[in-house]
Motif scaffolding. Structure first.
Motif, PDB file in Angstrom:
ATOM      1  N   GLU A  25       0.736  -1.225  -0.007  1.00 46.55           N
ATOM      2  CA  GLU A  25      -0.186  -0.118  -0.019  1.00 46.55           C
ATOM      3  C   GLU A  25       0.920   1.409  -0.018  1.00 46.55           C
ATOM      4  O   GLU A  25       0.612   2.248  -0.776  1.00 46.55           O
ATOM      5  N   ARG A  28       2.240   1.833  -3.475  1.00 48.43           N
ATOM      6  CA  ARG A  28       0.955   2.246  -4.328  1.00 48.43           C
ATOM      7  C   ARG A  28       0.939   3.617  -4.117  1.00 48.43           C
ATOM      8  O   ARG A  28       0.631   4.691  -5.041  1.00 48.43           O
ATOM      9  N   ILE A  29       0.824   4.039  -2.764  1.00 48.01           N
ATOM     10  CA  ILE A  29       0.439   5.426  -2.501  1.00 48.01           C
ATOM     11  C   ILE A  29       1.624   6.286  -3.021  1.00 48.01           C
ATOM     12  O   ILE A  29       1.186   7.505  -3.608  1.00 48.01           O
ATOM     13  N   ASP A  32       1.066   6.821  -6.688  1.00 47.72           N
ATOM     14  CA  ASP A  32      -0.046   7.675  -7.040  1.00 47.72           C
ATOM     15  C   ASP A  32       0.461   9.088  -6.730  1.00 47.72           C
ATOM     16  O   ASP A  32       0.086  10.082  -7.602  1.00 47.72           O
TER      17      ASP A  32
END
Length: 61
Positions: A25, A28-29, A32
């Motif tokens: 996660e 991913r953050i 992004d």
């Protein structure tokens, strides 16, 4: 490095590998956020306002 133990193996079997999920996660953050920052840096409006600056209150009268 961390050496898995029987207790850790049992917890992973019951709950999943939480550290791996958290790392995924976080990656991913990070991806992004990097994409958003790239987009904002290429499309800088002439009168941009930082998201960290205070905005005047709206008057809905």
């Amino acid at each position: 490095m961390f050496q898995p133990t029987p207790v850790y193996d049992r917890l992973v079997a019951e709950r999943g590998d939480v550290p791996v999920q958290v790392r995924g996660e976080a990656h991913r953050i990070h991806r992004d956020l990097a994409q958003v920052l790239r987009q904002t840096s290429t499309s800088q409006p002439s009168a941009s306002q930082s998201v960290f600056e205070s905005k005047p209150p709206h008057s809905d009268l």
